[in-house]
Design a protein around this motif. Structure first.
Motif, PDB file in Angstrom:
ATOM      1  N   LEU A  76       0.801  -1.217   0.000  1.00  0.00           N
ATOM      2  CA  LEU A  76       0.000   0.000   0.000  1.00  0.00           C
ATOM      3  C   LEU A  76       0.839   1.274   0.000  1.00  0.00           C
ATOM      4  O   LEU A  76       0.291   2.370  -0.141  1.00  0.00           O
ATOM      5  CB  LEU A  76      -0.946   0.006   1.209  1.00  0.00           C
ATOM      6  N   SER A  77       2.148   1.152   0.155  1.00  0.00           N
ATOM      7  CA  SER A  77       3.009   2.328   0.076  1.00  0.00           C
ATOM      8  C   SER A  77       3.596   2.530  -1.315  1.00  0.00           C
ATOM      9  O   SER A  77       4.146   3.592  -1.614  1.00  0.00           O
ATOM     10  CB  SER A  77       4.157   2.220   1.088  1.00  0.00           C
ATOM     11  N   CYS A 122       0.909   8.932  -5.039  1.00  0.00           N
ATOM     12  CA  CYS A 122       0.473   8.108  -3.911  1.00  0.00           C
ATOM     13  C   CYS A 122       1.613   7.323  -3.257  1.00  0.00           C
ATOM     14  O   CYS A 122       1.407   6.733  -2.192  1.00  0.00           O
ATOM     15  CB  CYS A 122      -0.613   7.132  -4.350  1.00  0.00           C
ATOM     16  N   LEU A 136      -0.990   2.216   7.059  1.00  0.00           N
ATOM     17  CA  LEU A 136      -1.539   2.438   5.728  1.00  0.00           C
ATOM     18  C   LEU A 136      -2.830   1.672   5.514  1.00  0.00           C
ATOM     19  O   LEU A 136      -3.673   2.085   4.722  1.00  0.00           O
ATOM     20  CB  LEU A 136      -0.502   2.041   4.669  1.00  0.00           C
ATOM     21  N   LYS A 164      -5.865   3.716   5.906  1.00  0.00           N
ATOM     22  CA  LYS A 164      -6.106   4.801   4.959  1.00  0.00           C
ATOM     23  C   LYS A 164      -6.234   4.331   3.519  1.00  0.00           C
ATOM     24  O   LYS A 164      -6.688   5.101   2.665  1.00  0.00           O
ATOM     25  CB  LYS A 164      -4.954   5.817   5.044  1.00  0.00           C
ATOM     26  N   ARG A 165      -5.846   3.096   3.241  1.00  0.00           N
ATOM     27  CA  ARG A 165      -5.800   2.635   1.861  1.00  0.00           C
ATOM     28  C   ARG A 165      -6.335   1.216   1.734  1.00  0.00           C
ATOM     29  O   ARG A 165      -6.258   0.431   2.678  1.00  0.00           O
ATOM     30  CB  ARG A 165      -4.364   2.692   1.327  1.00  0.00           C
ATOM     31  N   TYR A 186      -8.694   0.956  -6.290  1.00  0.00           N
ATOM     32  CA  TYR A 186      -7.825   1.469  -5.231  1.00  0.00           C
ATOM     33  C   TYR A 186      -8.516   2.661  -4.579  1.00  0.00           C
ATOM     34  O   TYR A 186      -9.017   3.557  -5.269  1.00  0.00           O
ATOM     35  CB  TYR A 186      -6.469   1.879  -5.796  1.00  0.00           C
ATOM     36  N   GLN A 230      -8.186   5.617  -1.302  1.00  0.00           N
ATOM     37  CA  GLN A 230      -7.220   6.262  -0.410  1.00  0.00           C
ATOM     38  C   GLN A 230      -7.853   7.434   0.331  1.00  0.00           C
ATOM     39  O   GLN A 230      -8.535   8.266  -0.274  1.00  0.00           O
ATOM     40  CB  GLN A 230      -6.028   6.760  -1.233  1.00  0.00           C
ATOM     41  N   HIS A 288      -6.884  10.812   2.262  1.00  0.00           N
ATOM     42  CA  HIS A 288      -5.741  11.722   2.369  1.00  0.00           C
ATOM     43  C   HIS A 288      -6.256  13.148   2.519  1.00  0.00           C
ATOM     44  O   HIS A 288      -7.474  13.381   2.616  1.00  0.00           O
ATOM     45  CB  HIS A 288      -4.803  11.581   1.164  1.00  0.00           C
TER      46      HIS A 288
END
Length: 387
Positions: free
Chosen positions: A210-211, A240, A249, A252-253, A264, A266, A268
């Motif tokens: 996810l990063s 991203c 993560l 948040k994701r 996907y 996210q 933020h």
């Protein structure tokens, strides 16, 4: 060897039911010896009950039994550490949870159990010659067809070699009850892999970081034959990427399938500090070797918080939730969120809150709940009714 056919999210013809599965099971004394699913109609969560012989260790934030992956035909893969060899486990409260790591867990052997909901049986997989490294990099494939009439399960763990562009794929096949190691390329090379889960949608197998992005194996058959499998790297949408090892993560994701497309989501902040949710859909090219992310839009939490359904369900005002999962139905328009111990669904096109329910998993406490504690499981009506 005749290669069985993979069964993905089109496997279930006719009546079927999606189950929202809490990943951490309830551990019970030994006299209750069967694997059991306490199923509930979505959006209520279902949970598993497992005997202590499978998961003997106390639960803490770094060591707890959990469902690594789910598959078709009621099969799933369970992970649990196994205490100190033959020594009996110390007495403990079965569903107790320690918020800090327990040092006693250091060096406990890791084990996988292949479980079958239809028979309620759990079979411990043999120990591989090379050690299990990260259950977050493990996928489950359920195969059937060809000359093989029986259902066959395959377990695959990605093990990158640090500082190189090579990786090993540790593979278990239930047909032979053996592990094998397949070499593979590792496109991220010097970057470590985050290990945020594996998605299987036959014949595709996708590892998630996810990063950073996704590693895509477009055909599982290469795990069983030559040439060696080839992994393709799919970067996250522009802007991203985050440093390796970024924490939380999974709050948040989220990545998941919806409407036969990879999505996907996210959470933020905009440049002005306003919290928003953004959505993308992966659009592959015809040959499948590449593609691009299509931005499906943003929605502000101000819109969600102002929705009359949000207020009517008495959800906490102005509190940013954690992502739970992308609704598998539709076309990625609905997303489930955690707020404390509650799950609620939002139409991401309108901001309308559609449903809210309590999430039935007491441990870990609700402050830890995130997308990594959710598995979406598609069951036949027979399996669902028999649970």
């Amino acid at each position: 060897m005749s290669v069985p056919e993979a069964e993905g999210n089109t496997e279930l013809e006719g009546e079927h039911q999606w189950v929202i599965l809490a990943c951490i099971p309830h551990v019970v004394p030994e006299d209750e010896h069967d694997i059991t699913l306490l199923r509930a109609y979505p959006p209520q969560s279902s949970r598993l009950i497992v005997p202590r012989r499978i998961a003997p260790d106390p639960k803490d934030i770094e060591n707890h039994p959990y469902v690594v992956a789910v598959g078709t035909h009621g099969r799933f893969l369970l992970y649990a550490t196994q205490g100190q060899g033959s020594q009996p486990a110390e007495p403990h409260v079965f569903d107790g949870f320690h918020s800090e790591p327990l040092r006693a867990h250091g060096g406990y052997p890791k084990a996988y159990f292949l479980c079958d909901l239809s028979t309620r049986a759990a079979t411990r997989l043999p120990d591989p010659d090379i050690p299990i490294l990260n259950p977050g990099n493990v996928g489950l494939l359920v195969l059937r067809g060809g000359r093989i009439a029986a259902v066959v399960s395959m377990v695959v763990e990605l093990q990158p070699t640090a500082g190189t562009d090579r990786a090993a794929l540790l593979c278990y096949l239930s047909l032979t009850n053996r592990w094998s190691v397949r070499p593979a390329n590792y496109p991220p090379a010097d970057r470590p892999w985050g290990g945020h889960g594996v998605i299987f949608d036959g014949p595709d197998l996708i590892w998630v970081d996810l990063s950073y992005g996704l590693l895509h194996l477009s055909c599982y058959e290469s795990l069983l034959s030559d040439p060696p499998p080839r992994l393709l790297f799919i970067p996250l949408p522009d802007g991203c990427e985050l440093p390796a090892g970024t924490e939380d993560l999974d709050k948040k994701r989220c990545v998941g399938w919806s409407g036969d497309r990879l999505r996907y989501v996210q959470i933020h902040l905009r440049a002005d500090g306003e919290p928003i949710v953004s959505r993308w859909t992966w659009i592959p090219l015809v040959d499948g070797d590449t593609g691009s992310w299509r931005h499906d839009g943003d929605i502000s939490f101000q819109v969600i918080w102002a929705d009359k359904g949000y207020r009517a369900m008495k959800l906490r005002p102005k509190e940013i939730p954690a992502v739970a999962c992308i609704d598998p139905g539709g076309h990625g328009e609905s997303v489930w969120f955690f707020q404390r111990s509650r799950l609620f669904r939002v139409n991401m096109a309108t901001g309308k809150v559609m449903r809210s329910i309590f999430f039935k998993m007491n441990n870990p406490p609700s402050r830890y709940h995130s997308s990594r504690f959710i598995r979406l499981w598609k069951l036949t009506k027979e399996l669902y009714d028999g649970a």
